[in-house]
Design a protein around this motif. Sequence first.
Motif, short mmCIF file in Angstrom:
data_model
loop_
_atom_site.label_atom_id
_atom_site.label_comp_id
_atom_site.label_asym_id
_atom_site.label_seq_id
_atom_site.Cartn_x
_atom_site.Cartn_y
_atom_site.Cartn_z
N LEU A 121 0.83 -1.21 0.00
CA LEU A 121 0.00 0.00 0.00
C LEU A 121 0.86 1.26 0.00
N LYS A 122 1.88 1.25 0.82
CA LYS A 122 2.80 2.39 0.86
C LYS A 122 3.49 2.59 -0.48
N TYR A 123 3.86 1.49 -1.11
CA TYR A 123 4.54 1.55 -2.41
C TYR A 123 3.62 2.14 -3.48
N ILE A 124 2.35 1.70 -3.51
CA ILE A 124 1.39 2.23 -4.49
C ILE A 124 1.16 3.72 -4.25
N THR A 125 1.05 4.11 -3.00
CA THR A 125 0.87 5.53 -2.67
C THR A 125 2.07 6.34 -3.16
N ALA A 126 3.26 5.88 -2.87
CA ALA A 126 4.47 6.60 -3.26
C ALA A 126 4.65 6.63 -4.78
N LYS A 127 4.34 5.54 -5.44
CA LYS A 127 4.55 5.42 -6.88
C LYS A 127 3.51 6.19 -7.69
N SER A 128 2.37 6.51 -7.11
CA SER A 128 1.30 7.20 -7.82
C SER A 128 1.76 8.55 -8.35
N LYS A 129 1.26 8.89 -9.54
CA LYS A 129 1.58 10.17 -10.18
C LYS A 129 0.59 11.26 -9.77
N ALA A 130 -0.19 11.03 -8.73
CA ALA A 130 -1.18 12.01 -8.27
C ALA A 130 -0.50 13.32 -7.91
N THR A 131 -1.19 14.41 -8.18
CA THR A 131 -0.66 15.74 -7.90
C THR A 131 -0.64 16.05 -6.41
N PHE A 132 -1.68 15.62 -5.70
CA PHE A 132 -1.83 15.93 -4.28
C PHE A 132 -2.24 14.66 -3.56
N LYS A 133 -1.51 14.29 -2.52
CA LYS A 133 -1.77 13.03 -1.80
C LYS A 133 -2.22 13.33 -0.37
N VAL A 134 -3.32 12.67 0.01
CA VAL A 134 -3.91 12.85 1.33
C VAL A 134 -4.05 11.49 1.99
N GLY A 135 -3.79 11.42 3.27
CA GLY A 135 -3.93 10.14 3.96
C GLY A 135 -4.31 10.34 5.41
N ILE A 136 -4.68 9.22 6.05
CA ILE A 136 -4.86 9.27 7.48
C ILE A 136 -3.48 9.04 8.09
N PHE A 137 -3.36 9.13 9.36
CA PHE A 137 -2.06 9.09 10.02
C PHE A 137 -1.20 7.92 9.56
N GLN A 138 0.02 8.23 9.14
CA GLN A 138 1.01 7.24 8.72
C GLN A 138 2.30 7.50 9.50
N LEU A 139 3.05 6.46 9.74
CA LEU A 139 4.33 6.65 10.41
C LEU A 139 5.32 7.40 9.53
N ASP A 140 5.29 7.12 8.23
CA ASP A 140 6.18 7.79 7.29
C ASP A 140 5.45 8.99 6.69
N GLU A 141 5.77 10.16 7.18
CA GLU A 141 5.09 11.38 6.75
C GLU A 141 5.45 11.81 5.33
N ARG A 142 6.45 11.19 4.73
CA ARG A 142 6.85 11.54 3.36
C ARG A 142 5.85 11.06 2.33
N LEU A 143 4.96 10.13 2.70
CA LEU A 143 4.02 9.55 1.74
C LEU A 143 2.97 10.53 1.26
N ASN A 144 2.48 11.39 2.14
CA ASN A 144 1.35 12.24 1.82
C ASN A 144 1.69 13.72 1.96
N ASP A 145 0.98 14.54 1.18
CA ASP A 145 1.13 15.99 1.28
C ASP A 145 0.30 16.55 2.43
N LEU A 146 -0.83 15.88 2.71
CA LEU A 146 -1.72 16.29 3.79
C LEU A 146 -2.11 15.05 4.58
N ILE A 147 -2.02 15.14 5.89
CA ILE A 147 -2.40 14.03 6.76
C ILE A 147 -3.56 14.50 7.63
N VAL A 148 -4.67 13.78 7.54
CA VAL A 148 -5.84 14.06 8.36
C VAL A 148 -5.90 12.95 9.41
N LYS A 149 -5.64 13.32 10.63
CA LYS A 149 -5.55 12.30 11.69
C LYS A 149 -6.95 11.98 12.22
#
Length: 176
Positions: A121-149
């Motif tokens: 899942l982390k790999y797909i998120t990182a590999k995605s060509k999406a312009t803006f990435k949003v996620g719920i809390f992740q240990l690796d904050e580099r994955l998303n541009d915005l984290i909604v906890k």
Amino acid sequence: MILKGFKEKSIKKQLNLILNASKENVENRKIKSMGVVLNADEISDFDALRSIAEAVNVKPNKLKIIAFSNIKHEGACACNICFNPKDFSWNGKITNPELQTFVKTDFDVLISYYAKEVLELKYITAKSKATFKVGIFQLDERLNDLIVKTDLNQITDFKNELCKYLKVLNKLDDEQ
């Protein structure tokens, strides 16, 4: 067993390369398309996730949802694409053509809606060509541009917070 360990190590290496080389992408384009990555082993309410797209005026044909599961579901997944660890080769490359297309799609926003630390899942998120990435809390904050906890089962709270931040960031159309 050896191949599984080699596969895991290859995916981790590629993931770190992507995250370390990630660029600061500060495009300010409005949201017209959305991709959602989720863990089907954690959540099964796909309609609630579709309501997030409706809340930001993403048309149903511009929404793609993919779900990961450790168990192979044939036709049991109610989303666009289901994938599992077998969709990755021994060297960590994506072998599923639908999954390859998903990561190459230039979504305006990608929502990573999973809580467990699953390498694929982390790999797909990182590999995605999406312009803006949003996620719920992740240990690796580099994955998303915005984290909604929020908790995983609080989709309505996530949707409300996401809409609030997208308005602040001027990513929603003025007609909302």
